[in-house]
Design a protein around this motif. Structure first.
Motif, PDB file in Angstrom:
ATOM      1  N   LEU A   1       0.825  -1.209   0.000  1.00  0.00           N
ATOM      2  CA  LEU A   1       0.000   0.000   0.000  1.00  0.00           C
ATOM      3  C   LEU A   1       0.860   1.259   0.000  1.00  0.00           C
ATOM      4  O   LEU A   1       0.563   2.235  -0.698  1.00  0.00           O
ATOM      5  CB  LEU A   1      -0.933   0.001   1.220  1.00  0.00           C
ATOM      6  CG  LEU A   1      -2.104  -0.992   1.187  1.00  0.00           C
ATOM      7  CD1 LEU A   1      -2.835  -0.996   2.526  1.00  0.00           C
ATOM      8  CD2 LEU A   1      -3.072  -0.628   0.053  1.00  0.00           C
ATOM      9  N   GLN A   2       1.930   1.254   0.784  1.00  0.00           N
ATOM     10  CA  GLN A   2       2.824   2.409   0.824  1.00  0.00           C
ATOM     11  C   GLN A   2       3.505   2.616  -0.526  1.00  0.00           C
ATOM     12  O   GLN A   2       3.692   3.757  -0.977  1.00  0.00           O
ATOM     13  CB  GLN A   2       3.859   2.227   1.934  1.00  0.00           C
ATOM     14  CG  GLN A   2       3.277   2.334   3.335  1.00  0.00           C
ATOM     15  CD  GLN A   2       4.311   2.082   4.412  1.00  0.00           C
ATOM     16  OE1 GLN A   2       5.359   1.460   4.158  1.00  0.00           O
ATOM     17  NE2 GLN A   2       4.029   2.549   5.624  1.00  0.00           N
ATOM     18  N   HIS A   3       3.858   1.511  -1.174  1.00  0.00           N
ATOM     19  CA  HIS A   3       4.475   1.604  -2.501  1.00  0.00           C
ATOM     20  C   HIS A   3       3.496   2.204  -3.504  1.00  0.00           C
ATOM     21  O   HIS A   3       3.869   3.077  -4.305  1.00  0.00           O
ATOM     22  CB  HIS A   3       4.926   0.214  -2.953  1.00  0.00           C
ATOM     23  CG  HIS A   3       5.543   0.209  -4.316  1.00  0.00           C
ATOM     24  ND1 HIS A   3       6.779   0.760  -4.576  1.00  0.00           N
ATOM     25  CD2 HIS A   3       5.075  -0.273  -5.514  1.00  0.00           C
ATOM     26  CE1 HIS A   3       7.058   0.619  -5.857  1.00  0.00           C
ATOM     27  NE2 HIS A   3       6.044  -0.002  -6.446  1.00  0.00           N
ATOM     28  N   GLU A   4       2.242   1.764  -3.478  1.00  0.00           N
ATOM     29  CA  GLU A   4       1.224   2.311  -4.372  1.00  0.00           C
ATOM     30  C   GLU A   4       0.996   3.795  -4.094  1.00  0.00           C
ATOM     31  O   GLU A   4       0.827   4.598  -5.023  1.00  0.00           O
ATOM     32  CB  GLU A   4      -0.081   1.541  -4.212  1.00  0.00           C
ATOM     33  CG  GLU A   4      -0.039   0.117  -4.774  1.00  0.00           C
ATOM     34  CD  GLU A   4      -1.350  -0.616  -4.567  1.00  0.00           C
ATOM     35  OE1 GLU A   4      -2.321   0.024  -4.102  1.00  0.00           O
ATOM     36  OE2 GLU A   4      -1.407  -1.821  -4.851  1.00  0.00           O
ATOM     37  N   LYS A   5       0.991   4.156  -2.804  1.00  0.00           N
ATOM     38  CA  LYS A   5       0.795   5.558  -2.435  1.00  0.00           C
ATOM     39  C   LYS A   5       1.920   6.421  -2.984  1.00  0.00           C
ATOM     40  O   LYS A   5       1.696   7.518  -3.510  1.00  0.00           O
ATOM     41  CB  LYS A   5       0.717   5.682  -0.914  1.00  0.00           C
ATOM     42  CG  LYS A   5       0.439   7.104  -0.434  1.00  0.00           C
ATOM     43  CD  LYS A   5       0.343   7.149   1.078  1.00  0.00           C
ATOM     44  CE  LYS A   5       0.104   8.573   1.556  1.00  0.00           C
ATOM     45  NZ  LYS A   5       0.013   8.650   3.039  1.00  0.00           N
ATOM     46  N   ARG A   6       3.166   5.910  -2.874  1.00  0.00           N
ATOM     47  CA  ARG A   6       4.311   6.666  -3.402  1.00  0.00           C
ATOM     48  C   ARG A   6       4.204   6.831  -4.910  1.00  0.00           C
ATOM     49  O   ARG A   6       4.524   7.899  -5.459  1.00  0.00           O
ATOM     50  CB  ARG A   6       5.620   5.960  -3.025  1.00  0.00           C
ATOM     51  CG  ARG A   6       6.004   6.108  -1.548  1.00  0.00           C
ATOM     52  CD  ARG A   6       7.456   5.676  -1.318  1.00  0.00           C
ATOM     53  NE  ARG A   6       7.641   4.246  -1.591  1.00  0.00           N
ATOM     54  CZ  ARG A   6       7.511   3.295  -0.681  1.00  0.00           C
ATOM     55  NH1 ARG A   6       7.177   3.613   0.574  1.00  0.00           N
ATOM     56  NH2 ARG A   6       7.713   2.031  -0.986  1.00  0.00           N
TER      57      ARG A   6
END
Length: 201
Positions: free
Chosen positions: A19-24
């Protein structure tokens, strides 16, 4: 219990990392859209600024012949017409003398620019863009806030969001003779921002 909890924790951490990767990635894409829109807007406004500088030079030469027998404003009006024809985002171009009286004005009606007759020119001495423009130093350019166009004391319909670029003209002795006012239709800039917002969403 550990055999049950440990896999759950591992899966949760992996999902959180994903999720953090997608947000970035989304934030990076948003920044790219904003940077692209900002670059395009700055480039377009810089072109308008360059056009205004050219008109300022033409107006200074015209004003120097204002006391001669020929009508010097006809030539300046022709320059205004040429630019308004080439640049449909320009709604009006005006030369306003130091008393606040319009001497030359071209309106871009949407079909083709027209030179406004002398008897229809107006007193703009009380308009904020005139008082701001005549007060700045030669070579400077005043960029107004975005607002709606006003004619004969009434807001023009349909509404036209407008940016005004204003610069003073000076004679050979450096004395201010008036200002050039270029009304730029802001609709395309607003559309570009809206498209960027839609892409980000």
């Amino acid at each position: 219990l550990l055999l049950i909890i440990l896999p759950v924790l591992i899966i949760s951490l992996l999902e959180l990392d994903s999720l953090q990767h997608e947000k970035r990635e989304v934030m990076a894409a948003d920044r790219a859209h904003i940077d692209l829109a900002s670059f395009a807007m700055k480039r377009e406004l810089e072109i308008v600024r360059s056009d205004l500088v050219l008109l300022r030079q033409r107006a200074a030469r015209t004003d120097g012949h204002a006391d001669e027998g020929i009508h010097p404003w006809i030539h300046l009006g022709g320059c205004f017409l040429d630019l308004a024809t080439a640049k449909p985002n320009i709604d009006q171009i005006r030369y306003i003398d130091r008393e606040g009286l319009e001497r030359v004005r071209v309106n871009n009606s949407g079909n083709s620019p027209v030179l406004v007759p002398q008897d229809q020119l107006q007193d703009k001495s009380d308009r904020y863009y005139f008082t701001q423009g005549i007060a700045i130093a030669p070579e400077e350019i005043y960029l107004s806030r975005m607002d709606l166009n006003v004619e004969q004391g009434q807001i023009e319909l349909p509404h036209k969001p407008m940016l005004r670029f204003v610069t003073p003209t000076v004679d050979a002795a450096g004395v201010k003779r008036g200002v050039i006012v270029l009304n730029y239709l802001s609709s395309n800039l607003l559309d570009r921002l809206e498209r960027s917002g839609a892409q980000m969403s």
